[in-house]
Design an enzyme around this catalytic site. Structure first.
Site, PDB file in Angstrom:
ATOM      1  CB  ILE A  39      10.149  -0.327  -8.890  1.00 49.05           C
ATOM      2  CG1 ILE A  39       9.915   0.906  -9.774  1.00 49.05           C
ATOM      3  CG2 ILE A  39       9.023  -0.452  -7.847  1.00 49.05           C
ATOM      4  CD1 ILE A  39       8.716   0.799 -10.702  1.00 49.05           C
ATOM      5  CG  PHE A  40      13.264  -2.639  -2.720  1.00 45.89           C
ATOM      6  CD1 PHE A  40      12.906  -2.335  -1.407  1.00 45.89           C
ATOM      7  CD2 PHE A  40      13.841  -3.876  -2.978  1.00 45.89           C
ATOM      8  CE1 PHE A  40      13.129  -3.237  -0.384  1.00 45.89           C
ATOM      9  CE2 PHE A  40      14.081  -4.785  -1.948  1.00 45.89           C
ATOM     10  CZ  PHE A  40      13.714  -4.455  -0.656  1.00 45.89           C
ATOM     11  N   GLY A  41      10.578  -4.024  -4.458  1.00 44.60           N
ATOM     12  CA  GLY A  41       9.418  -4.663  -3.862  1.00 44.60           C
ATOM     13  C   GLY A  41       9.828  -5.547  -2.699  1.00 44.60           C
ATOM     14  CE1 TYR A  42       8.525  -1.932   0.680  1.00 44.37           C
ATOM     15  CE2 TYR A  42       7.624  -3.221   2.493  1.00 44.37           C
ATOM     16  CZ  TYR A  42       7.676  -2.044   1.754  1.00 44.37           C
ATOM     17  OH  TYR A  42       6.884  -0.984   2.095  1.00 44.37           O
ATOM     18  N   GLY A  43       7.021  -6.789  -0.461  1.00 44.96           N
ATOM     19  CA  GLY A  43       5.770  -7.421  -0.008  1.00 44.96           C
ATOM     20  C   GLY A  43       5.151  -8.115  -1.211  1.00 44.96           C
ATOM     21  CB  SER A  44       1.801  -7.972  -2.784  1.00 42.64           C
ATOM     22  OG  SER A  44       1.770  -6.592  -3.092  1.00 42.64           O
ATOM     23  CD  GLU A 119       2.129  -1.081  -3.511  1.00 44.81           C
ATOM     24  OE1 GLU A 119       1.417  -2.060  -3.762  1.00 44.81           O
ATOM     25  OE2 GLU A 119       2.759  -0.958  -2.470  1.00 44.81           O
TER      26      GLU A 119
HETATM   27  N1  LIG Z   1       5.131  -1.750  -1.013  1.00 47.18           N
HETATM   28  C1  LIG Z   1       5.395  -3.095  -0.540  1.00 47.18           C
HETATM   29  C2  LIG Z   1       4.114  -3.745  -0.086  1.00 47.18           C
HETATM   30  C3  LIG Z   1       3.190  -3.798  -1.229  1.00 47.18           C
HETATM   31  C4  LIG Z   1       1.891  -4.397  -0.854  1.00 47.18           C
HETATM   32  O1  LIG Z   1       1.847  -5.500  -0.360  1.00 47.18           O
HETATM   33  N2  LIG Z   1       0.898  -3.579  -1.168  1.00 47.18           N
HETATM   34  C5  LIG Z   1      -0.473  -4.044  -1.102  1.00 47.18           C
HETATM   35  C6  LIG Z   1      -1.342  -2.829  -1.030  1.00 47.18           C
HETATM   36  S1  LIG Z   1      -2.138  -2.725   0.479  1.00 47.18           S
HETATM   37  C7  LIG Z   1      -0.743  -4.817  -2.389  1.00 47.18           C
HETATM   38  O2  LIG Z   1      -0.387  -4.366  -3.451  1.00 47.18           O
HETATM   39  N3  LIG Z   1      -1.362  -5.949  -2.275  1.00 47.18           N
HETATM   40  C8  LIG Z   1      -1.662  -6.741  -3.458  1.00 47.18           C
HETATM   41  C9  LIG Z   1      -1.851  -8.154  -3.010  1.00 47.18           C
HETATM   42  O3  LIG Z   1      -2.022  -8.313  -1.803  1.00 47.18           O
HETATM   43  O4  LIG Z   1      -1.806  -9.085  -3.848  1.00 47.18           O
HETATM   44  C10 LIG Z   1       6.083  -3.872  -1.653  1.00 47.18           C
HETATM   45  O5  LIG Z   1       6.966  -3.250  -2.220  1.00 47.18           O
HETATM   46  O6  LIG Z   1       5.826  -5.053  -1.952  1.00 47.18           O
END
Ligand SMILES: N[C@@H](CCC(=O)N[C@@H](CS)C(=O)NCC(=O)O)C(=O)O
Length: 226
Positions: A39-44, A119
């Site tokens: 699973i690739f994560g690139y944000g949170s 997500e």
């Molecule tokens: N799908 C991206 C972005 C994920 C993301 O930032 N999603 C938000 C949903 S709007 C989240 O889970 N936020 C949790 C947080 O902000 O701690 C990833 O792989 O990291």
């Protein structure tokens, strides 16, 4: 980096989607469990996967650029003041750094169940197959599942000047914390990846925040934001 504990912060509401077949075939398990999955994560997900995994790799995907173009009314914003979080934009010249997590056995369904809520249901993201290049072994790429917010999802905000994005980030907070924390934790990760990992969009927003923060609130209040 291994994490055995898993957060049950969001109870599963519906059966999880099974991984796309093309992602499952590469590692058939002979113990009756579903095949292992990356699973690739690139944000949170980079700093808070919150699901159990067996292995992780820092690396990048080609053909995509990361953009703060997804609105968020739950984790980092509210209905009245949606925050901005990242998605992937298809870009032939693009390269996005992040972390890939390997889930095996029971971890596969638990991770997909959890991420489906975090997500898809709460964030408006869809799943997409990507090719992930580990930093240490870029000649041995991996198929991985990524969560991408497309322009068709209701929360999509699309492009805006980095200064406007910075203003929105400074003003928003949600159930997972302040939007500024989200930005700075991602910037910290990119620092750790080293000089070869560049993200001009992210850097421009961080610079804009740095310029505005003193005007936005005094230093001690700024520190309290994160
Ligand atoms: N799908 C991206 C972005 C994920 C993301 O930032 N999603 C938000 C949903 S709007 C989240 O889970 N936020 C949790 C947080 O902000 O701690 C990833 O792989 O990291």
């Amino acid at each position: 980096m291994k994490q055995e504990s898993v957060s049950q912060s969001t109870p599963p509401a519906s059966p999880p989607p099974s991984p796309p077949p093309e992602l499952s075939a590469h590692r058939p398990q002979d113990d009756g469990h579903p095949p292992a999955l990356w699973i690739f994560g690139y944000g949170s997900l980079v700093w808070r996967p919150d699901f159990a995994y067996s292995d992780s790799r820092v690396g990048f995907v080609r053909g995509y650029s990361r953009r703060f173009w997804q609105g968020d009314t739950f984790h980092r914003g509210s209905d009245k003041m949606p925050g901005r979080v990242v998605t992937l934009l298809e870009d032939r010249e693009g390269c996005t750094w992040g972390v890939a997590y390997e889930v095996q056995g029971d971890q596969v369904s638990e991770a997909l169940k959890y991420l489906n809520i975090r997500e898809a249901v709460l964030g408006g993201y869809d799943t997409k197959e990507v090719t992930f290049y580990p930093q240490d072994t870029p000649d041995q790429p991996l198929k991985a599942l990524a969560y991408v917010a497309t322009p068709q999802n209701p929360g999509y905000l699309g492009p805006a000047p980095e200064e406007a994005i910075a203003t929105q980030i400074l003003a928003c907070r949600g159930s997972s914390g302040h939007n500024l924390e989200y930005l700075l934790r991602l910037a910290d990760f990119m620092q750790l990846c080293g000089p070869q990992a560049q993200d001009e969009h992210l850097a421009a927003i961080v610079d804009a925040v740095g310029t505005m923060l003193p005007c936005f609130c005094p230093t001690e209040q700024a520190l309290a934001l994160v």
